[in-house]
Design a protein around this motif. Structure first.
Motif, PDB file in Angstrom:
ATOM      1  N   LEU A  88      14.852 105.212 100.796  1.00 54.64           N
ATOM      2  CA  LEU A  88      16.300 105.194 101.011  1.00 54.64           C
ATOM      3  C   LEU A  88      16.648 105.190 102.497  1.00 54.64           C
ATOM      4  N   LEU A  89      15.907 105.962 103.281  1.00 54.66           N
ATOM      5  CA  LEU A  89      16.147 105.955 104.724  1.00 54.66           C
ATOM      6  C   LEU A  89      15.836 104.594 105.328  1.00 54.66           C
ATOM      7  N   LEU A  90      14.803 103.947 104.794  1.00 54.08           N
ATOM      8  CA  LEU A  90      14.452 102.622 105.305  1.00 54.08           C
ATOM      9  C   LEU A  90      15.555 101.609 105.029  1.00 54.08           C
ATOM     10  N   LEU A  91      16.233 101.769 103.916  1.00 58.90           N
ATOM     11  CA  LEU A  91      17.309 100.836 103.579  1.00 58.90           C
ATOM     12  C   LEU A  91      18.625 101.182 104.263  1.00 58.90           C
ATOM     13  N   VAL A  92      18.928 102.470 104.379  1.00 54.06           N
ATOM     14  CA  VAL A  92      20.235 102.882 104.910  1.00 54.06           C
ATOM     15  C   VAL A  92      20.221 102.920 106.438  1.00 54.06           C
ATOM     16  N   ALA A  93      19.242 103.618 107.005  1.00 51.40           N
ATOM     17  CA  ALA A  93      19.201 103.822 108.460  1.00 51.40           C
ATOM     18  C   ALA A  93      18.195 102.873 109.099  1.00 51.40           C
ATOM     19  N   ARG A  94      18.346 101.594 108.829  1.00 55.12           N
ATOM     20  CA  ARG A  94      17.387 100.626 109.363  1.00 55.12           C
ATOM     21  C   ARG A  94      17.483 100.516 110.877  1.00 55.12           C
ATOM     22  N   GLN A  95      18.681 100.534 111.423  1.00 56.08           N
ATOM     23  CA  GLN A  95      18.839 100.411 112.868  1.00 56.08           C
ATOM     24  C   GLN A  95      18.299 101.651 113.586  1.00 56.08           C
ATOM     25  N   ARG A  96      18.537 102.808 113.019  1.00 55.57           N
ATOM     26  CA  ARG A  96      18.005 104.027 113.643  1.00 55.57           C
ATOM     27  C   ARG A  96      16.485 104.062 113.604  1.00 55.57           C
ATOM     28  N   LEU A  97      15.922 103.580 112.523  1.00 56.29           N
ATOM     29  CA  LEU A  97      14.466 103.526 112.451  1.00 56.29           C
ATOM     30  C   LEU A  97      13.900 102.523 113.444  1.00 56.29           C
ATOM     31  N   ARG A  98      14.618 101.446 113.663  1.00 53.58           N
ATOM     32  CA  ARG A  98      14.167 100.477 114.667  1.00 53.58           C
ATOM     33  C   ARG A  98      14.201 101.098 116.066  1.00 53.58           C
ATOM     34  N   ASP A  99      15.247 101.867 116.336  1.00 49.03           N
ATOM     35  CA  ASP A  99      15.304 102.549 117.631  1.00 49.03           C
ATOM     36  C   ASP A  99      14.209 103.606 117.760  1.00 49.03           C
ATOM     37  N   ALA A 100      13.928 104.313 116.649  1.00 47.84           N
ATOM     38  CA  ALA A 100      12.851 105.307 116.688  1.00 47.84           C
ATOM     39  C   ALA A 100      11.500 104.644 116.910  1.00 47.84           C
ATOM     40  N   LEU A 101      11.304 103.469 116.303  1.00 48.73           N
ATOM     41  CA  LEU A 101      10.057 102.741 116.533  1.00 48.73           C
ATOM     42  C   LEU A 101       9.940 102.296 117.984  1.00 48.73           C
TER      43      LEU A 101
ATOM     44  N   GLN B 110       7.882  90.714 117.921  1.00 51.46           N
ATOM     45  CA  GLN B 110       6.705  90.231 117.185  1.00 51.46           C
ATOM     46  C   GLN B 110       6.342  91.170 116.040  1.00 51.46           C
ATOM     47  N   LEU B 111       6.471  92.455 116.295  1.00 57.57           N
ATOM     48  CA  LEU B 111       6.161  93.415 115.239  1.00 57.57           C
ATOM     49  C   LEU B 111       7.173  93.347 114.108  1.00 57.57           C
ATOM     50  N   GLY B 112       8.447  93.166 114.441  1.00 58.49           N
ATOM     51  CA  GLY B 112       9.461  93.011 113.400  1.00 58.49           C
ATOM     52  C   GLY B 112       9.223  91.771 112.550  1.00 58.49           C
ATOM     53  N   ALA B 113       8.867  90.660 113.198  1.00 58.84           N
ATOM     54  CA  ALA B 113       8.576  89.434 112.443  1.00 58.84           C
ATOM     55  C   ALA B 113       7.338  89.614 111.566  1.00 58.84           C
ATOM     56  N   TRP B 114       6.347  90.320 112.065  1.00 58.39           N
ATOM     57  CA  TRP B 114       5.136  90.553 111.259  1.00 58.39           C
ATOM     58  C   TRP B 114       5.440  91.424 110.044  1.00 58.39           C
ATOM     59  N   LEU B 115       6.264  92.447 110.233  1.00 55.74           N
ATOM     60  CA  LEU B 115       6.633  93.303 109.108  1.00 55.74           C
ATOM     61  C   LEU B 115       7.444  92.542 108.060  1.00 55.74           C
ATOM     62  N   ARG B 116       8.337  91.665 108.507  1.00 51.79           N
ATOM     63  CA  ARG B 116       9.093  90.860 107.541  1.00 51.79           C
ATOM     64  C   ARG B 116       8.184  89.912 106.776  1.00 51.79           C
ATOM     65  N   GLY B 117       7.140  89.453 107.392  1.00 49.20           N
ATOM     66  CA  GLY B 117       6.190  88.596 106.690  1.00 49.20           C
ATOM     67  C   GLY B 117       5.276  89.348 105.738  1.00 49.20           C
ATOM     68  N   GLN B 118       5.194  90.661 105.888  1.00 49.50           N
ATOM     69  CA  GLN B 118       4.331  91.474 105.041  1.00 49.50           C
ATOM     70  C   GLN B 118       5.104  92.257 103.991  1.00 49.50           C
TER      71      GLN B 118
END
Length: 317
Positions: free
Chosen positions: A160-173, A273-281
């Motif tokens: 649920l956090l991955l779906l709701v707080a996607r932008q915050r998780l991207r900033d945390a990454l 690059q990491l975001g594109a790789w995750l979308r491909g996986q």
């Protein structure tokens, strides 16, 4: 008189009646059958509680026994995997000296601590499942079920956090990757992780290769030969003679312009690059999550089956 002989008895009318030996056996049967009742025959009848009923548990079926042994082997496998992760984590902490008195400060950010915590959790839960299935312990089985439900709740919360707080998780990454850049020389695990990401994704830094200026060793104002440099994993060809890594291929790259640096290192950052790789996986991630859920569901169902078999009948009413 012997019990097997017939006896003669004269009645009031003068008739003689012959008693068969079966009559004497019928009188002696209640006394003889009292030895086969239960284990309380050594107590007087006055001291036994007639209201106490002790049900004999039914013999488990073949299917129940198979489920019990399968649950034991299932938990034993995860127990060994948990112990392996725990051993790797402890070995990594000891090898780097993080468990010594002078290394307790960076212990919270050490990646090996994740192996230790994951190994401890998996080992404790799997051990409870093993002993619960082997010893038919309701307490251990309930602990195992509670831990499995807790793990499932954490997984659902993470999804649920991955779906709701996607932008915050991207900033945390991004913050986590920035920490890896800052502590590149201090943590061998982080250095290995960063090198693997940059080599496999063919990238350098977070947004661009100039992000390495934030590193106190690669900054142009830093003393030493690594000033104004980038790691060798950023180079287009980090190998010397095709076999040995050229650790100095990125030296002085930050003094060059973008055109000159593009001939030596990768200019693009690793975040995109990491975001594109995750979308491909996504397919592989969903399949892995589904397998994990099925494994946890199988363990939960087996524990519920064993718990239902060993629970007394009176306790279920």
């Amino acid at each position: 008189m012997a019990p097997g002989r017939a006896r003669l008895c004269r009645s009031r009318g003068g008739e003689t009646t012959r008693l068969l030996p079966q009559a004497s056996r019928l009188v002696e049967l209640p006394y003889a059958s009292s030895d086969d009742d239960d284990g309380d025959t050594d107590l007087p009848m006055g001291q036994q509680d007639p209201g106490t009923w002790r049900p004999v548990p039914p013999k488990p079926s073949t299917f129940s026994q198979c489920v019990r042994y399968l649950a034991f082997l299932w938990n034993l496998l995860f127990l060994l995997l948990g112990l392996l992760a725990l051993a790797v984590g402890v070995w990594g902490l000891l090898a780097k000296g993080s468990l010594r008195g002078d290394g307790l400060a960076p212990l919270g950010s050490d990646p090996m601590l994740l192996f230790v915590l994951a190994g401890l959790g998996a080992s404790a839960v799997s051990l409870a499942g093993c002993l619960g299935a082997l010893r038919s312990s309701p307490c251990l089985l309930r602990f195992f079920l509670g831990a499995m439900l807790a793990f499932a709740g954490l997984e659902v919360l993470g999804g649920l956090l991955l779906l709701v707080a996607r932008q915050r998780l991207r900033d945390a990454l991004r913050d986590a990757l920035l920490l890896c850049l800052l502590r590149y020389q201090e943590e061998p695990d982080l250095r290995f992780l960063v090198d693997e990401v940059q080599q496999s994704l063919q990238c350098c830094g977070l947004g661009s290769y100039r992000d390495w200026e934030t590193n106190p060793y690669f900054n142009c104002s830093a003393p030493g030969v690594q000033a104004c440099s980038v790691p060798a994993s950023c180079c287009l060809d980090p190998w010397q003679n095709g076999t040995v890594t050229n650790a100095q291929c990125g030296f002085g790259v930050l003094r060059l312009g973008d055109m000159a640096a593009s001939a030596v290192v990768h200019l693009g950052g690793c975040v995109a690059q990491l975001g594109a790789w995750l979308r491909g996986q996504v397919g592989g991630i969903v399949a892995g999550a589904a397998v994990l859920v099925l494994v946890e569901a199988a363990g939960t169902l087996m524990a519920l089956k064993i718990l239902g078999d060993i629970t007394p009948i009176g306790a279920q009413d």
